[in-house]
Design a protein around this motif. Structure first.
Motif, PDB file in Angstrom:
ATOM      1  N   LEU A  19     -12.735  24.342  31.293  1.00  0.00           N
ATOM      2  CA  LEU A  19     -14.016  25.046  31.368  1.00  0.00           C
ATOM      3  C   LEU A  19     -13.959  26.285  32.253  1.00  0.00           C
ATOM      4  O   LEU A  19     -14.879  27.105  32.231  1.00  0.00           O
ATOM      5  N   GLN A  20     -12.894  26.428  33.022  1.00  0.00           N
ATOM      6  CA  GLN A  20     -12.796  27.552  33.954  1.00  0.00           C
ATOM      7  C   GLN A  20     -11.656  28.504  33.616  1.00  0.00           C
ATOM      8  O   GLN A  20     -11.558  29.565  34.233  1.00  0.00           O
ATOM      9  N   ASP A  21     -10.823  28.155  32.661  1.00  0.00           N
ATOM     10  CA  ASP A  21      -9.700  28.994  32.269  1.00  0.00           C
ATOM     11  C   ASP A  21     -10.082  29.801  31.036  1.00  0.00           C
ATOM     12  O   ASP A  21     -10.379  29.229  29.977  1.00  0.00           O
ATOM     13  N   GLU A  22     -10.088  31.121  31.151  1.00  0.00           N
ATOM     14  CA  GLU A  22     -10.561  31.975  30.065  1.00  0.00           C
ATOM     15  C   GLU A  22      -9.674  31.941  28.828  1.00  0.00           C
ATOM     16  O   GLU A  22     -10.041  32.473  27.783  1.00  0.00           O
ATOM     17  N   ARG A  23      -8.526  31.315  28.910  1.00  0.00           N
ATOM     18  CA  ARG A  23      -7.706  31.120  27.708  1.00  0.00           C
ATOM     19  C   ARG A  23      -8.323  30.085  26.779  1.00  0.00           C
ATOM     20  O   ARG A  23      -8.063  30.093  25.575  1.00  0.00           O
ATOM     21  N   TYR A  24      -9.116  29.190  27.349  1.00  0.00           N
ATOM     22  CA  TYR A  24      -9.613  28.053  26.576  1.00  0.00           C
ATOM     23  C   TYR A  24     -11.125  28.033  26.402  1.00  0.00           C
ATOM     24  O   TYR A  24     -11.627  27.237  25.612  1.00  0.00           O
ATOM     25  N   HIS A  25     -11.847  28.851  27.113  1.00  0.00           N
ATOM     26  CA  HIS A  25     -13.300  28.793  26.967  1.00  0.00           C
ATOM     27  C   HIS A  25     -13.895  30.194  27.026  1.00  0.00           C
ATOM     28  O   HIS A  25     -13.312  31.125  27.573  1.00  0.00           O
ATOM     29  N   SER A  26     -15.074  30.321  26.422  1.00  0.00           N
ATOM     30  CA  SER A  26     -15.839  31.557  26.509  1.00  0.00           C
ATOM     31  C   SER A  26     -17.311  31.227  26.325  1.00  0.00           C
ATOM     32  O   SER A  26     -17.681  30.091  26.015  1.00  0.00           O
ATOM     33  N   VAL A  27     -18.150  32.243  26.530  1.00  0.00           N
ATOM     34  CA  VAL A  27     -19.606  32.068  26.449  1.00  0.00           C
ATOM     35  C   VAL A  27     -20.130  32.936  25.315  1.00  0.00           C
ATOM     36  O   VAL A  27     -19.747  34.102  25.187  1.00  0.00           O
ATOM     37  N   LEU A  28     -20.983  32.362  24.496  1.00  0.00           N
ATOM     38  CA  LEU A  28     -21.533  33.053  23.325  1.00  0.00           C
ATOM     39  C   LEU A  28     -23.040  33.204  23.473  1.00  0.00           C
ATOM     40  O   LEU A  28     -23.761  32.216  23.615  1.00  0.00           O
ATOM     41  N   SER A  29     -23.535  34.427  23.403  1.00  0.00           N
ATOM     42  CA  SER A  29     -24.975  34.654  23.425  1.00  0.00           C
ATOM     43  C   SER A  29     -25.594  34.211  22.097  1.00  0.00           C
ATOM     44  O   SER A  29     -25.051  34.479  21.026  1.00  0.00           O
ATOM     45  N   GLU A  30     -26.736  33.544  22.172  1.00  0.00           N
ATOM     46  CA  GLU A  30     -27.458  33.179  20.951  1.00  0.00           C
ATOM     47  C   GLU A  30     -28.076  34.404  20.284  1.00  0.00           C
ATOM     48  O   GLU A  30     -28.609  34.297  19.170  1.00  0.00           O
ATOM     49  N   CYS A  31     -27.996  35.557  20.939  1.00  0.00           N
ATOM     50  CA  CYS A  31     -28.458  36.828  20.371  1.00  0.00           C
ATOM     51  C   CYS A  31     -27.277  37.708  19.970  1.00  0.00           C
ATOM     52  O   CYS A  31     -27.382  38.940  19.955  1.00  0.00           O
ATOM     53  N   HIS A  32     -26.160  37.105  19.657  1.00  0.00           N
ATOM     54  CA  HIS A  32     -24.956  37.844  19.253  1.00  0.00           C
ATOM     55  C   HIS A  32     -25.268  38.707  18.019  1.00  0.00           C
ATOM     56  O   HIS A  32     -26.138  38.360  17.208  1.00  0.00           O
ATOM     57  N   PRO A  33     -24.584  39.856  17.866  1.00  0.00           N
ATOM     58  CA  PRO A  33     -24.846  40.724  16.702  1.00  0.00           C
ATOM     59  C   PRO A  33     -24.740  40.031  15.341  1.00  0.00           C
ATOM     60  O   PRO A  33     -25.373  40.479  14.383  1.00  0.00           O
ATOM     61  N   VAL A  34     -24.012  38.942  15.245  1.00  0.00           N
ATOM     62  CA  VAL A  34     -23.885  38.278  13.934  1.00  0.00           C
ATOM     63  C   VAL A  34     -25.197  37.659  13.486  1.00  0.00           C
ATOM     64  O   VAL A  34     -25.358  37.331  12.304  1.00  0.00           O
ATOM     65  N   VAL A  35     -26.150  37.478  14.409  1.00  0.00           N
ATOM     66  CA  VAL A  35     -27.458  36.924  14.026  1.00  0.00           C
ATOM     67  C   VAL A  35     -28.589  37.871  14.421  1.00  0.00           C
ATOM     68  O   VAL A  35     -29.714  37.446  14.688  1.00  0.00           O
ATOM     69  N   GLU A  36     -28.298  39.174  14.429  1.00  0.00           N
ATOM     70  CA  GLU A  36     -29.327  40.136  14.827  1.00  0.00           C
ATOM     71  C   GLU A  36     -30.498  40.185  13.846  1.00  0.00           C
ATOM     72  O   GLU A  36     -31.584  40.646  14.193  1.00  0.00           O
ATOM     73  N   ASP A  37     -30.299  39.701  12.616  1.00  0.00           N
ATOM     74  CA  ASP A  37     -31.375  39.706  11.626  1.00  0.00           C
ATOM     75  C   ASP A  37     -32.152  38.393  11.604  1.00  0.00           C
ATOM     76  O   ASP A  37     -33.031  38.201  10.761  1.00  0.00           O
ATOM     77  N   TYR A  38     -31.860  37.482  12.520  1.00  0.00           N
ATOM     78  CA  TYR A  38     -32.468  36.155  12.469  1.00  0.00           C
ATOM     79  C   TYR A  38     -33.949  36.225  12.816  1.00  0.00           C
ATOM     80  O   TYR A  38     -34.326  36.754  13.869  1.00  0.00           O
ATOM     81  N   PRO A  39     -34.820  35.676  11.971  1.00  0.00           N
ATOM     82  CA  PRO A  39     -36.272  35.704  12.235  1.00  0.00           C
ATOM     83  C   PRO A  39     -36.704  34.527  13.114  1.00  0.00           C
ATOM     84  O   PRO A  39     -37.097  33.483  12.630  1.00  0.00           O
ATOM     85  N   TYR A  40     -36.596  34.694  14.410  1.00  0.00           N
ATOM     86  CA  TYR A  40     -37.008  33.631  15.322  1.00  0.00           C
ATOM     87  C   TYR A  40     -38.531  33.597  15.428  1.00  0.00           C
ATOM     88  O   TYR A  40     -39.235  34.511  14.987  1.00  0.00           O
ATOM     89  N   PHE A  41     -39.046  32.532  16.038  1.00  0.00           N
ATOM     90  CA  PHE A  41     -40.492  32.355  16.189  1.00  0.00           C
ATOM     91  C   PHE A  41     -40.899  32.772  17.608  1.00  0.00           C
ATOM     92  O   PHE A  41     -40.513  32.136  18.581  1.00  0.00           O
ATOM     93  N   SER A  42     -41.664  33.829  17.717  1.00  0.00           N
ATOM     94  CA  SER A  42     -42.015  34.368  19.035  1.00  0.00           C
ATOM     95  C   SER A  42     -42.912  33.431  19.836  1.00  0.00           C
ATOM     96  O   SER A  42     -42.989  33.538  21.066  1.00  0.00           O
ATOM     97  N   ASP A  43     -43.585  32.506  19.174  1.00  0.00           N
ATOM     98  CA  ASP A  43     -44.492  31.605  19.881  1.00  0.00           C
ATOM     99  C   ASP A  43     -43.827  30.292  20.292  1.00  0.00           C
ATOM    100  O   ASP A  43     -44.481  29.413  20.848  1.00  0.00           O
TER     101      ASP A  43
END
Length: 281
Positions: A182-206
């Motif tokens: 979990l601490q070695d960058e060879r084996y783990h990374s962090v992914l934003s739920e707002c990554h460009p691959v889902v920039e068109d996702y229609p989330y619910f603002s409420d």
């Protein structure tokens, strides 16, 4: 100020130079803003999985669906697969001990719980950390956490402990060997739920923490990443994708209302070339 063409080319070259090396989060965010989403998807993956995608031919997503049995998995899996498992993934012992499944590269995705310190599938929630050490010894392993690194939370940090009551069998702390992963960058990374691959996702603002489902987020990410692999290797076909147990019917017990299931189902109803979806057995 808009990014110039020369700056974009430079950023792409930088990304290609980093494909097999660790990258810190600040650099990753900067690169994601300057390169195409396919390259951004690829470099968002742990380097251990980047390397696996360049050497294998199929990515297999396995939903936490109780109708999927180990016998069925044993029949479906191939030696050239990379596996994607989610949160408190099913059949942990099978993936750690089966003669074929144990040898396959694995990407483990752990979703942040709302905006808390917790991730589904990691302590103090129900988890499979006891087998992660065995997995890492047997085959390449990558850990992808949504939104934030692992915070080493305690039960007192759980905003809704009654959702997942603690039992005697649960691991509450991360053993040293898994802490390294979990601490070695060879084996783990962090992914934003707002990554460009889902920039068109229609989330619910409420709805607080509305976002793509874990399966859809990883599907979009690896769909884009395979295109980058195809470009790098000048391959005639992209990596194949096989999705097992991703149902859209009432045989699944829970569909969280913060995911836009209608949007996801429409897209998954007509998958692109070399994508196969096995919904139900």
């Amino acid at each position: 100020m808009p990014t110039s063409a020369s700056e974009k080319i430079s950023a792409k070259n930088l990304a290609n130079n980093l494909l097999t090396a660790p990258i810190n989060e600040n650099d990753l965010n900067k690169i994601n803003n300057e390169i195409n989403k396919e390259a951004a998807a690829f470099i968002s993956l742990p380097p251990s999985i980047q390397n696996a995608l360049k050497q294998n031919n199929r990515i297999v997503f396995i939903a936490n669906n109780p109708t999927v049995s180990t016998d069925q998995l044993a029949q479906l899996l191939r030696p050239d697969d990379v596996l994607v498992l989610f949160n408190h993934f099913i059949h942990a012992d099978f993936f750690a001990n089966h003669p074929l499944a144990s040898t396959l590269p694995k990407l483990l995705f752990f979703r942040q719980i709302g905006d808390s310190k917790l991730h589904f599938g990691l302590p103090p929630r129900s988890n499979n950390v006891a087998v992660m050490k065995r997995m890492a010894k047997a085959a390449p392993l990558g850990i992808l956490l949504s939104n934030q690194p692992y915070q080493f939370p305690t039960p007192s940090d759980d905003p809704s402990p009654d959702d997942d009551p603690i039992t005697d069998e649960r691991t509450l702390t991360i053993p040293p060997a898994v802490q390294v992963l979990l601490q070695d960058e060879r084996y783990h990374s962090v992914l934003s739920e707002c990554h460009p691959v889902v920039e068109d996702y229609p989330y619910f603002s409420d709805i607080h923490s509305s976002a793509p489902s874990s399966g859809f987020l990883m599907y979009r990410l690896l769909l884009a990443a395979r295109e980058h692999v195809q470009l790098m290797q000048k391959a005639p076909l992209p990596l194949q994708l096989l999705m097992i147990g991703f149902n859209d019917n009432d045989k699944v017990s829970h569909f969280w209302h913060g995911h836009n299931w209608a949007f996801e189902r429409r897209e998954m109803s007509a998958p692109p070339a070399e994508v196969e979806i096995i919904r139900q057995y």
